[in-house]
Design a protein around this motif. Sequence first.
Motif, PDB file in Angstrom:
ATOM      1  N   TYR A   1      34.994 101.922 134.595  1.00  0.00           N
ATOM      2  CA  TYR A   1      35.447 102.227 133.237  1.00  0.00           C
ATOM      3  C   TYR A   1      36.858 102.775 133.351  1.00  0.00           C
ATOM      4  CZ  TYR A   1      35.814 104.209 128.570  1.00  0.00           C
ATOM      5  OH  TYR A   1      36.237 104.514 127.301  1.00  0.00           O
ATOM      6  N   ARG A   2      37.843 102.096 132.731  1.00  0.00           N
ATOM      7  CA  ARG A   2      39.237 102.499 132.830  1.00  0.00           C
ATOM      8  C   ARG A   2      39.888 102.464 131.448  1.00  0.00           C
ATOM      9  NH1 ARG A   2      37.431 103.043 137.287  1.00  0.00           N
ATOM     10  NH2 ARG A   2      38.399 102.530 139.296  1.00  0.00           N
ATOM     11  N   SER A   3      40.601 103.524 131.126  1.00  0.00           N
ATOM     12  CA  SER A   3      41.452 103.530 129.925  1.00  0.00           C
ATOM     13  C   SER A   3      42.776 102.857 130.267  1.00  0.00           C
ATOM     14  CB  SER A   3      41.704 104.963 129.444  1.00  0.00           C
ATOM     15  OG  SER A   3      40.493 105.584 129.073  1.00  0.00           O
ATOM     16  N   VAL A   4      43.297 102.051 129.347  1.00  0.00           N
ATOM     17  CA  VAL A   4      44.507 101.276 129.619  1.00  0.00           C
ATOM     18  C   VAL A   4      45.475 101.374 128.446  1.00  0.00           C
ATOM     19  CG1 VAL A   4      43.342  99.660 131.160  1.00  0.00           C
ATOM     20  CG2 VAL A   4      43.467  99.158 128.724  1.00  0.00           C
ATOM     21  N   ILE A   5      46.743 101.206 128.749  1.00  0.00           N
ATOM     22  CA  ILE A   5      47.818 101.170 127.751  1.00  0.00           C
ATOM     23  C   ILE A   5      48.731  99.992 128.088  1.00  0.00           C
ATOM     24  CG2 ILE A   5      49.864 102.349 126.854  1.00  0.00           C
ATOM     25  CD1 ILE A   5      48.472 104.994 127.347  1.00  0.00           C
ATOM     26  N   LEU A   6      49.080  99.208 127.076  1.00  0.00           N
ATOM     27  CA  LEU A   6      50.016  98.094 127.254  1.00  0.00           C
ATOM     28  C   LEU A   6      51.307  98.430 126.526  1.00  0.00           C
ATOM     29  CD1 LEU A   6      50.509  95.200 128.338  1.00  0.00           C
ATOM     30  CD2 LEU A   6      49.729  94.366 126.102  1.00  0.00           C
ATOM     31  N   LYS A   7      52.426  98.340 127.250  1.00  0.00           N
ATOM     32  CA  LYS A   7      53.738  98.602 126.673  1.00  0.00           C
ATOM     33  C   LYS A   7      54.575  97.327 126.713  1.00  0.00           C
ATOM     34  CE  LYS A   7      54.096 103.526 127.878  1.00  0.00           C
ATOM     35  NZ  LYS A   7      54.922 104.552 128.569  1.00  0.00           N
ATOM     36  N   GLY A   8      55.501  97.226 125.757  1.00  0.00           N
ATOM     37  CA  GLY A   8      56.436  96.114 125.712  1.00  0.00           C
ATOM     38  C   GLY A   8      57.777  96.583 125.201  1.00  0.00           C
ATOM     39  N   GLU A   9      58.650  95.641 124.873  1.00  0.00           N
ATOM     40  CA  GLU A   9      59.987  95.979 124.402  1.00  0.00           C
ATOM     41  C   GLU A   9      60.206  95.453 122.990  1.00  0.00           C
ATOM     42  OE1 GLU A   9      62.795  96.295 128.330  1.00  0.00           O
ATOM     43  OE2 GLU A   9      62.491  94.315 127.470  1.00  0.00           O
ATOM     44  N   ARG A  10      60.956  96.227 122.207  1.00  0.00           N
ATOM     45  CA  ARG A  10      61.404  95.814 120.884  1.00  0.00           C
ATOM     46  C   ARG A  10      62.924  95.855 120.858  1.00  0.00           C
ATOM     47  NH1 ARG A  10      57.453  93.674 120.113  1.00  0.00           N
ATOM     48  NH2 ARG A  10      55.764  94.086 118.651  1.00  0.00           N
ATOM     49  N   ILE A  11      63.520  94.916 120.136  1.00  0.00           N
ATOM     50  CA  ILE A  11      64.975  94.881 119.996  1.00  0.00           C
ATOM     51  C   ILE A  11      65.311  95.133 118.535  1.00  0.00           C
ATOM     52  CG2 ILE A  11      67.055  93.489 120.182  1.00  0.00           C
ATOM     53  CD1 ILE A  11      65.822  92.006 122.459  1.00  0.00           C
ATOM     54  N   THR A  12      65.870  96.310 118.246  1.00  0.00           N
ATOM     55  CA  THR A  12      66.397  96.622 116.916  1.00  0.00           C
ATOM     56  C   THR A  12      67.871  96.945 117.110  1.00  0.00           C
ATOM     57  OG1 THR A  12      65.595  98.888 117.221  1.00  0.00           O
ATOM     58  CG2 THR A  12      64.180  97.383 115.993  1.00  0.00           C
ATOM     59  N   ILE A  13      68.308  98.130 116.691  1.00  0.00           N
ATOM     60  CA  ILE A  13      69.666  98.539 117.047  1.00  0.00           C
ATOM     61  C   ILE A  13      69.755  98.769 118.543  1.00  0.00           C
ATOM     62  CG2 ILE A  13      71.411 100.333 116.751  1.00  0.00           C
ATOM     63  CD1 ILE A  13      71.176  98.474 114.404  1.00  0.00           C
ATOM     64  N   ASN A  14      68.678  99.299 119.112  1.00  0.00           N
ATOM     65  CA  ASN A  14      68.597  99.512 120.554  1.00  0.00           C
ATOM     66  C   ASN A  14      67.363  98.819 121.107  1.00  0.00           C
ATOM     67  OD1 ASN A  14      70.895 101.277 120.891  1.00  0.00           O
ATOM     68  ND2 ASN A  14      69.713 102.833 119.808  1.00  0.00           N
ATOM     69  N   ARG A  15      67.449  98.440 122.354  1.00  0.00           N
ATOM     70  CA  ARG A  15      66.280  97.909 123.048  1.00  0.00           C
ATOM     71  C   ARG A  15      65.458  99.093 123.564  1.00  0.00           C
ATOM     72  NH1 ARG A  15      65.766  93.362 127.553  1.00  0.00           N
ATOM     73  NH2 ARG A  15      67.576  92.556 126.476  1.00  0.00           N
ATOM     74  N   HIS A  16      64.184  99.156 123.203  1.00  0.00           N
ATOM     75  CA  HIS A  16      63.363 100.297 123.592  1.00  0.00           C
ATOM     76  C   HIS A  16      61.928  99.848 123.816  1.00  0.00           C
ATOM     77  CE1 HIS A  16      63.188  99.892 119.214  1.00  0.00           C
ATOM     78  NE2 HIS A  16      61.967 100.387 119.284  1.00  0.00           N
TER      79      HIS A  16
END
Length: 439
Positions: free
Chosen positions: A271-286
Amino acid sequence: MKPFKFIIPVFLLFCFVSSAGVLKPENFRYSRELPGPLAIGKIYKIPLPGEVLNHTATDQRDIRIFSPDGKLIPFTILEERKAAVPMLLFHLTIRAFSTKKNITTLLLEVPAQRMAMRELFFATPNKNFKKTVSISISNDKKNWQPVANESIYDFSRNVDLRKTSVSFKPVKCRWVKIKMKDAELPAGNEAIQLNYKGLRFTSKGKFTPAFKIISVSGLSQPSGTGKTITDTMKITDFTIQTDAAGNSILSFSSGIPISALSIITDAPAFYRSVILKGERITINRHKIFLAKGSFYRFLLDGRTESRLTLLAHPSDTGNYTLIIHNGDNSALPIKALKLSWFRRNIFLIPETKTVARAILCYGNLKIPAAHFDVSRFIRQDNWQQHKTAVINPKTCVQNPDFQQAEKPWTPDFSRIALTLIVLMLIVVLSIWMWKLTRN
């Protein structure tokens, strides 16, 4: 007003540099032949396989279709979604209740409209339980047909894991019979019996509160022809690192506009808790959070209960980071990742003449999105109403003469240019206000 003269050269420079030149097949890394002939005015549907999407931008802006003479052929890209009547959640009426030999039996009445059900939900305030649920259906309360035999549970004492619904094939019925019993007794339930001067006392260890059912709800099967086709593809080109807290950090890149992410592992129980992150491009890439959930697999009542899929949204740049919280456990052996997405189709219309064949080109992130008039009348809400002919792209050919467009455009360049213009405006307005104050 003279300071505003500085804005004009900057604005013209931005427009000049950001405008794209005439595109050619040589401006793309990959190509696939679309066999013809393609008749003028006819609509062709081209399913985009994962091998194509994996080498494009997540919004497919770097896709173009050329005729043999190098002219662009108009097209639009849409998801394979069809409109449908949505699902409906409704309450069942409890008509009878009985308990015998640790088996609880409920008789429920389905609303008169007799909607097709595919799932039952049990509303209960109880925690830390595990019940085996058998469900049968009938229209006359005499002949009963079994439809499901599953478990509902809550393991919140140990992990954040709860399941209070039972799924089955869509059925229409008037009555539902539910038989429910404990899947197992809690640990340490040794019986204690005392007899003192005619007074008898019996204990079975820790007190377990009675299981209370507040309501039972049914989920209807959506009607109509609506459906969404999902494609999948496995990838193994990812990197795994371990951070200071012992968490597994998986990094990968893909142009596939994912709707879900699954792991493939041989671990028998976890049993593992997970988080998925990605990138967004608006005024800044974050970086942003795209999804949060859990992966698990364990044996329950002779069946394997598992959840290895995480619903997600695509990253603007196609760069992803999957964080798996291992706690004090050893890292999960991840063999592969499975990416899922809603199928995308190209709708192509030769407008000027019939062509013997066409060339699907893709793989150049430094070009802008295409804008053709065909997107005005072939839309997400009506594409299934048009008569189309299906074309499947042939094998991929890598372009040895690949050249970047002469005047490339990228989201990063647009962001930087826009930031510079805004800063220039702020400086010019500040100087102007300062001069007005002095005067």
